[in-house]
Design a protein around this motif. Sequence first.
Motif, mmCIF file in Angstrom:
data_model
loop_
_atom_site.group_PDB
_atom_site.id
_atom_site.type_symbol
_atom_site.label_atom_id
_atom_site.label_comp_id
_atom_site.label_asym_id
_atom_site.label_seq_id
_atom_site.Cartn_x
_atom_site.Cartn_y
_atom_site.Cartn_z
ATOM 1 N N THR A 40 2.643 59.010 -9.837
ATOM 2 C CA THR A 40 3.420 58.028 -10.382
ATOM 3 C C THR A 40 2.425 57.077 -11.554
ATOM 4 N N LEU A 86 12.259 52.211 -23.451
ATOM 5 C CA LEU A 86 12.433 52.322 -22.255
ATOM 6 C C LEU A 86 13.731 53.208 -21.737
ATOM 7 N N THR A 87 14.392 53.258 -22.449
ATOM 8 C CA THR A 87 15.565 54.011 -22.201
ATOM 9 C C THR A 87 15.474 55.574 -22.513
ATOM 10 N N GLY A 89 12.383 56.696 -21.978
ATOM 11 C CA GLY A 89 11.283 57.331 -20.933
ATOM 12 C C GLY A 89 9.972 57.072 -21.518
ATOM 13 N N ASN A 92 8.175 52.662 -18.875
ATOM 14 C CA ASN A 92 8.990 52.465 -17.581
ATOM 15 C C ASN A 92 8.713 50.995 -17.215
ATOM 16 N N TYR A 131 17.611 49.522 -13.861
ATOM 17 C CA TYR A 131 16.390 49.009 -14.145
ATOM 18 C C TYR A 131 16.477 47.505 -13.008
ATOM 19 N N LYS A 253 11.916 50.499 -14.285
ATOM 20 C CA LYS A 253 12.652 51.419 -14.078
ATOM 21 C C LYS A 253 12.967 51.339 -12.443
ATOM 22 N N VAL A 256 11.023 54.062 -10.200
ATOM 23 C CA VAL A 256 9.605 53.784 -10.221
ATOM 24 C C VAL A 256 9.365 52.452 -9.327
#
Length: 308
Positions: A40, A86-87, A89, A92, A131, A253, A256
């Motif tokens: 991650t 951000l949206t 991807g 994040n 988010y 996100k 995450v």
Amino acid sequence: MIRKHTRRAAKAAFAISLGVAIVIGLFAAVFARPAHSAGTTVVIGTKNFPEEFILGQLYKQALEAKGFSVSYKENIGSTELMTTALTSGKINFYPEYTGVIVQVVFHKNQSGKTAAATYQLAKKLEAAKGYTLLRPTPFFDTDAVAVTNATAKKYGLKSVGDLKKVGTFKFGAFPECKTRNTCLVGYKRAYGLTKVKFVPLAGISAYQLLDNGQILAADVFSTDPPLGKNSKYTVLADPKHVTGFQNVAPIVKTSVATELGSKFTATVNAVSAKLSQNAIVAMNKAVIVDKQSAAKVAKAFLKANGLA
């Protein structure tokens, strides 16, 4: 025969002990892994001005110091471009201003009536989209309208509404200001400024244009170094709070944040908690005026505060 049995027993014992050692080693290795997954990565993005570069470096370096995997994408652009990144991807995580979240990202006409109310509204709006808004910084940085001291004295300017006394005037700002409720659109609506000629800034300092007389007023940031003590500029009051309340809060996100756990959240929040008004102004000065790199300035701050 006794020796053979002894050798067999010894071999069996060795095999068993080796097997146990391997199992224990594997067991220990699994539980020795950090709470966050090695796969991650926190993909941090920043907007397109020095204060954001500093914020990005602060969060990046603090997370790396705690063992998190970080990818860093600096200078993506305006809030609109950050939202797209951000949206989609591409990132994040990024630091945003709470009033901007409410009024620019979610197109609300007004923010909350206090800094706390603005943060809670922004948090709620982001949560509905998947988010998480982490804790806000003590410092705030709003858009502000500035003129030279000489201009303020000449026309008797104290608040944004006083600009109506001037007649037609040139107003310099980043291009996105022209269409934002937290900037020119809001100033026009709230203060009746109808005689404004908009001058988009493109790599040109607003302060330079003010000094040269190329514009009469400019949209600036309240944490800009030129607005410090003994400044030659006057910031006009915004009694109707057009610019809203603008503390910084990192957006991440939710999936995450959940996967990386409490250590991740605590690391980010610890950085934010140290960002006082004096601290961010000093770091802005170091980068903008003294020409130090944002990475170097962030590193020194984190070290001084035991965060890296």
